[in-house]
Design a protein around this motif. Structure first.
Motif, PDB file in Angstrom:
ATOM      1  N   GLY A  74     -47.251  51.838 -57.657  1.00 46.33           N
ATOM      2  CA  GLY A  74     -47.958  51.905 -56.380  1.00 46.33           C
ATOM      3  C   GLY A  74     -47.067  51.537 -55.212  1.00 46.33           C
ATOM      4  O   GLY A  74     -47.140  52.144 -54.132  1.00 46.33           O
ATOM      5  N   LEU A  75     -46.203  50.542 -55.411  1.00 44.70           N
ATOM      6  CA  LEU A  75     -45.250  50.162 -54.362  1.00 44.70           C
ATOM      7  C   LEU A  75     -44.307  51.316 -54.056  1.00 44.70           C
ATOM      8  O   LEU A  75     -44.038  51.620 -52.884  1.00 44.70           O
ATOM      9  CB  LEU A  75     -44.469  48.928 -54.800  1.00 44.70           C
ATOM     10  N   PHE A  76     -43.832  51.976 -55.094  1.00 46.10           N
ATOM     11  CA  PHE A  76     -42.938  53.119 -54.921  1.00 46.10           C
ATOM     12  C   PHE A  76     -43.627  54.235 -54.134  1.00 46.10           C
ATOM     13  O   PHE A  76     -43.063  54.771 -53.176  1.00 46.10           O
ATOM     14  CB  PHE A  76     -42.481  53.619 -56.299  1.00 46.10           C
ATOM     15  N   LEU A  80     -42.796  55.671 -50.342  1.00 42.66           N
ATOM     16  CA  LEU A  80     -42.566  57.094 -50.052  1.00 42.66           C
ATOM     17  C   LEU A  80     -43.504  57.605 -48.959  1.00 42.66           C
ATOM     18  O   LEU A  80     -43.081  58.321 -48.054  1.00 42.66           O
ATOM     19  CB  LEU A  80     -42.744  57.934 -51.317  1.00 42.66           C
ATOM     20  N   LEU A  81     -44.778  57.230 -49.069  1.00 48.45           N
ATOM     21  CA  LEU A  81     -45.724  57.662 -48.041  1.00 48.45           C
ATOM     22  C   LEU A  81     -45.451  56.974 -46.704  1.00 48.45           C
ATOM     23  O   LEU A  81     -45.682  57.552 -45.643  1.00 48.45           O
ATOM     24  CB  LEU A  81     -47.162  57.384 -48.497  1.00 48.45           C
ATOM     25  N   GLY A  82     -44.944  55.754 -46.756  1.00 53.15           N
ATOM     26  CA  GLY A  82     -44.630  55.024 -45.530  1.00 53.15           C
ATOM     27  C   GLY A  82     -43.521  55.662 -44.721  1.00 53.15           C
ATOM     28  O   GLY A  82     -43.420  55.437 -43.510  1.00 53.15           O
ATOM     29  N   ILE A  83     -42.701  56.459 -45.343  1.00 54.19           N
ATOM     30  CA  ILE A  83     -41.633  57.161 -44.624  1.00 54.19           C
ATOM     31  C   ILE A  83     -42.220  58.059 -43.532  1.00 54.19           C
ATOM     32  O   ILE A  83     -41.638  58.208 -42.461  1.00 54.19           O
ATOM     33  CB  ILE A  83     -40.772  57.997 -45.603  1.00 54.19           C
ATOM     34  N   PHE A  84     -43.376  58.616 -43.807  1.00 55.26           N
ATOM     35  CA  PHE A  84     -43.996  59.542 -42.869  1.00 55.26           C
ATOM     36  C   PHE A  84     -44.957  58.853 -41.895  1.00 55.26           C
ATOM     37  O   PHE A  84     -45.645  59.525 -41.134  1.00 55.26           O
ATOM     38  CB  PHE A  84     -44.738  60.646 -43.641  1.00 55.26           C
ATOM     39  N   ALA A  85     -45.007  57.527 -41.928  1.00 57.51           N
ATOM     40  CA  ALA A  85     -45.908  56.780 -41.039  1.00 57.51           C
ATOM     41  C   ALA A  85     -45.397  56.864 -39.602  1.00 57.51           C
ATOM     42  O   ALA A  85     -44.190  56.743 -39.350  1.00 57.51           O
ATOM     43  CB  ALA A  85     -46.001  55.331 -41.479  1.00 57.51           C
ATOM     44  N   PRO A  86     -46.302  57.043 -38.627  1.00 54.96           N
ATOM     45  CA  PRO A  86     -45.882  57.173 -37.234  1.00 54.96           C
ATOM     46  C   PRO A  86     -45.387  55.860 -36.616  1.00 54.96           C
ATOM     47  O   PRO A  86     -44.568  55.880 -35.714  1.00 54.96           O
ATOM     48  CB  PRO A  86     -47.122  57.685 -36.508  1.00 54.96           C
ATOM     49  N   ASP A  87     -45.868  54.718 -37.104  1.00 52.68           N
ATOM     50  CA  ASP A  87     -45.408  53.441 -36.540  1.00 52.68           C
ATOM     51  C   ASP A  87     -45.312  52.380 -37.639  1.00 52.68           C
ATOM     52  O   ASP A  87     -45.678  52.603 -38.789  1.00 52.68           O
ATOM     53  CB  ASP A  87     -46.329  52.975 -35.396  1.00 52.68           C
ATOM     54  N   VAL A  92     -46.613  49.506 -43.078  1.00 49.69           N
ATOM     55  CA  VAL A  92     -46.997  48.340 -43.868  1.00 49.69           C
ATOM     56  C   VAL A  92     -48.314  48.619 -44.592  1.00 49.69           C
ATOM     57  O   VAL A  92     -48.485  48.283 -45.764  1.00 49.69           O
ATOM     58  CB  VAL A  92     -47.109  47.073 -42.974  1.00 49.69           C
ATOM     59  N   GLY A  93     -49.259  49.264 -43.901  1.00 53.03           N
ATOM     60  CA  GLY A  93     -50.532  49.610 -44.514  1.00 53.03           C
ATOM     61  C   GLY A  93     -50.366  50.538 -45.699  1.00 53.03           C
ATOM     62  O   GLY A  93     -51.038  50.372 -46.726  1.00 53.03           O
ATOM     63  N   SER A  94     -49.469  51.514 -45.575  1.00 53.78           N
ATOM     64  CA  SER A  94     -49.216  52.443 -46.687  1.00 53.78           C
ATOM     65  C   SER A  94     -48.647  51.711 -47.896  1.00 53.78           C
ATOM     66  O   SER A  94     -49.063  51.946 -49.030  1.00 53.78           O
ATOM     67  CB  SER A  94     -48.228  53.537 -46.270  1.00 53.78           C
ATOM     68  N   VAL A  95     -47.713  50.810 -47.648  1.00 49.99           N
ATOM     69  CA  VAL A  95     -47.082  50.070 -48.742  1.00 49.99           C
ATOM     70  C   VAL A  95     -48.095  49.158 -49.432  1.00 49.99           C
ATOM     71  O   VAL A  95     -48.208  49.143 -50.661  1.00 49.99           O
ATOM     72  CB  VAL A  95     -45.864  49.267 -48.224  1.00 49.99           C
ATOM     73  N   VAL A  96     -48.875  48.408 -48.651  1.00 47.00           N
ATOM     74  CA  VAL A  96     -49.855  47.485 -49.229  1.00 47.00           C
ATOM     75  C   VAL A  96     -50.956  48.245 -49.961  1.00 47.00           C
ATOM     76  O   VAL A  96     -51.357  47.870 -51.071  1.00 47.00           O
ATOM     77  CB  VAL A  96     -50.441  46.561 -48.132  1.00 47.00           C
ATOM     78  N   THR A  97     -51.421  49.339 -49.377  1.00 42.45           N
ATOM     79  CA  THR A  97     -52.460  50.144 -50.028  1.00 42.45           C
ATOM     80  C   THR A  97     -51.959  50.726 -51.344  1.00 42.45           C
ATOM     81  O   THR A  97     -52.656  50.677 -52.363  1.00 42.45           O
ATOM     82  CB  THR A  97     -52.929  51.275 -49.088  1.00 42.45           C
TER      83      THR A  97
END
Length: 157
Positions: A74-76, A80-87, A92-97
């Motif tokens: 899930g962290l991985f 990966l999804l956090g790379i596309f986060a706008p801010d 951080v929300g993507s990584v924690v989720t």
């Protein structure tokens, strides 16, 4: 080179060792001596499977191990999804989720996997295949050169 009736697979024997580390050391020595090691084969004989029991498997351990591996996955995915986060805050929300979802799914899959065994395998273990002897085989045209070099190795102790 294909095997023939007169020559066993791997060539002719130039050495025999009790464990893989000694056979590997011999090939390493041959390499250091500039011997063409692509003509050498290590063959393990009298194979057996050894399984070492490492502990008792319980519901807690099965769920914990599943949760841990799920959390890593899930962290991985979250990274990966956090790379596309706008801010930064959505990163951080993507990584924690991703971490939390992976943890939950891993725990569930660990519990389902453990329950599927129905108590038939309540232990953890590691297994490996070991040989009683490791023979160093060599292409016949280089066998005498290999034997001479290995004799020097045995004299060194």
């Amino acid at each position: 080179m294909s095997a023939s009736v007169s020559m066993p697979l791997g060539g002719v024997q130039v050495g025999s060792y009790e464990d893989y580390q000694r056979a590997q050391r011999a090939v390493d020595f041959l390499s250091d001596e500039k011997f063409p090691v692509e003509n050498v084969t290590i063959i393990g004989s009298d194979l057996r499977m050894v399984e070492r029991v490492t502990g008792r498997l319980s519901w807690g351990r099965a769920i914990g191990a599943g949760a841990a591996s799920g959390a890593w996955f899930g962290l991985f995915v979250g990274l990966l999804l956090g790379i596309f986060a706008p801010d930064g805050s959505s990163w951080v929300g993507s990584v924690v989720t991703g971490l939390l979802i992976g943890l939950v799914f891993g725990a569930v899959f660990g519990a389902v996997g453990y329950s599927a065994t129905r108590g038939r395998r309540d232990f953890t273990s590691t297994s490996q295949v070991v040989a009683a002897r490791y023979d160093l085989m060599c292409n016949p045209q280089f066998a005498e050169q290999a034997r001479a070099a290995l004799a020097r190795l045995s004299l060194r102790g």
